[in-house]
Write an enzyme that holds these catalytic residues in place. Sequence first.
Site, PDB file in Angstrom:
ATOM      1  N   ASP A   1       0.836  -1.205   0.000  1.00 15.99           N
ATOM      2  CA  ASP A   1       0.000   0.000   0.000  1.00 15.99           C
ATOM      3  C   ASP A   1       0.871   1.256   0.000  1.00 15.99           C
ATOM      4  O   ASP A   1       1.065   1.875   1.022  1.00 15.99           O
ATOM      5  CB  ASP A   1      -0.910  -0.028   1.234  1.00 15.99           C
ATOM      6  CG  ASP A   1      -1.975   1.039   1.214  1.00 15.99           C
ATOM      7  OD1 ASP A   1      -2.220   1.624   0.142  1.00 15.99           O
ATOM      8  OD2 ASP A   1      -2.561   1.304   2.287  1.00 15.99           O
TER       9      ASP A   1
ATOM     10  N   GLU B   1      -3.138  10.586  -0.432  1.00 17.38           N
ATOM     11  CA  GLU B   1      -4.294   9.685  -0.477  1.00 17.38           C
ATOM     12  C   GLU B   1      -4.671   9.172   0.900  1.00 17.38           C
ATOM     13  O   GLU B   1      -5.852   8.954   1.190  1.00 17.38           O
ATOM     14  CB  GLU B   1      -3.997   8.507  -1.414  1.00 17.38           C
ATOM     15  CG  GLU B   1      -5.191   7.594  -1.705  1.00 17.38           C
ATOM     16  CD  GLU B   1      -5.382   6.474  -0.694  1.00 17.38           C
ATOM     17  OE1 GLU B   1      -6.461   5.850  -0.690  1.00 17.38           O
ATOM     18  OE2 GLU B   1      -4.441   6.214   0.116  1.00 17.38           O
ATOM     19  N   GLU B   2      -3.680   8.978   1.751  1.00 12.82           N
ATOM     20  CA  GLU B   2      -3.960   8.403   3.068  1.00 12.82           C
ATOM     21  C   GLU B   2      -4.672   9.373   4.012  1.00 12.82           C
ATOM     22  O   GLU B   2      -5.146   8.961   5.071  1.00 12.82           O
ATOM     23  CB  GLU B   2      -2.656   7.924   3.719  1.00 12.82           C
ATOM     24  CG  GLU B   2      -1.961   6.779   2.988  1.00 12.82           C
ATOM     25  CD  GLU B   2      -2.706   5.450   3.102  1.00 12.82           C
ATOM     26  OE1 GLU B   2      -3.779   5.425   3.718  1.00 12.82           O
ATOM     27  OE2 GLU B   2      -2.196   4.449   2.562  1.00 12.82           O
TER      28      GLU B   2
END
Length: 338
Positions: free
Chosen positions: A89, A120-121
């Site tokens: 990830d 994105e996280e």
Amino acid sequence: MTSHAQTLQDWIAVPSVTGAEADYADVLARHLAARGFAVERQEVAPGRFNLLARAARPEVVFCTHLDTVPPFIAPSEDRDYVRGRGSCDAKGPALAMIEAGAQLLARGEDRIGFLFTVGEETDSLGAQVANARLAEPWHPRFTIVGEPTDNRFVSGHKGIFKAKLLAHGVAGHSSQPAGPSAIHELVHCLENLLREEWGEHPTLGKGTLNVGEVGGGIASNVVADRASATLMLRAVESPEVTERKLRRHLSRHVELDALYKNYGPVEFHVPAGETGMPAAFGTDAPHLRKWGTPLLFGPGRIADAHTDHECISKRALEAAIATYAKTAGELLQRGGSR
């Protein structure tokens, strides 16, 4: 020739926790340029940038994110797995995508591109900027999003509704009939929110609420004058419906202080002959509306992401390269300019 497993370990060794993605992005930029792609850095904030790469006029785009969650975990490998922060990830998917793209380019297919985003996280800021600034010569009809899906195509994933609540009280000595306590008011509100029904989707299941952070007060013998909580709902209803339900449980002592990246359920294209599965986690896809029809696929298991044992199977990594190349090639045959 450096193996894919060794390349992935080299990338994992470069920390890229959200907010500090630049060093890793530079590594990818050099790798992409060496494979024959034109590279562009798209500034998102001072010191932070998305990485775009293309052959000619991209119609199919491979997309995943540059950032990882903390803490950094150094790379290692055994016979079957590569381990370390970002292995699945999403540095493993990134490697598989680039290798697939290089294979397509070697066959003469130049209508491909790459988008690697920051943030994105947390807030998907990179995806939002990329969506706002989409321009020539990019003409994406499909975007293949890379996340750890165990090499299965995803038909849809739940939305996200993230909010912060702020409670107000009156400070006082805990032996006196003072108050109200901000913490007590917040607890009552959270109790009601946890009892709420957050909808049910025919394939994604029920919406689920997590109270991730709670804080407040200064001492056990002082009535708290303020308290706060952050919530994340894996949503199966629209943000408007979710917000209405949340507001029903607020009071004059508990207010909605902030809303973050909120969106409803997302649907993905599933190639013919594949069986799509639902997913509960979120992606950048809902923030890339201008980037064509999304697909979601990648090596690694979501159950290993964000853990202290994050890993990716070497066999799954190789299989993903083949599937990415095959899928992109088939999508490009579905019409469009040449």
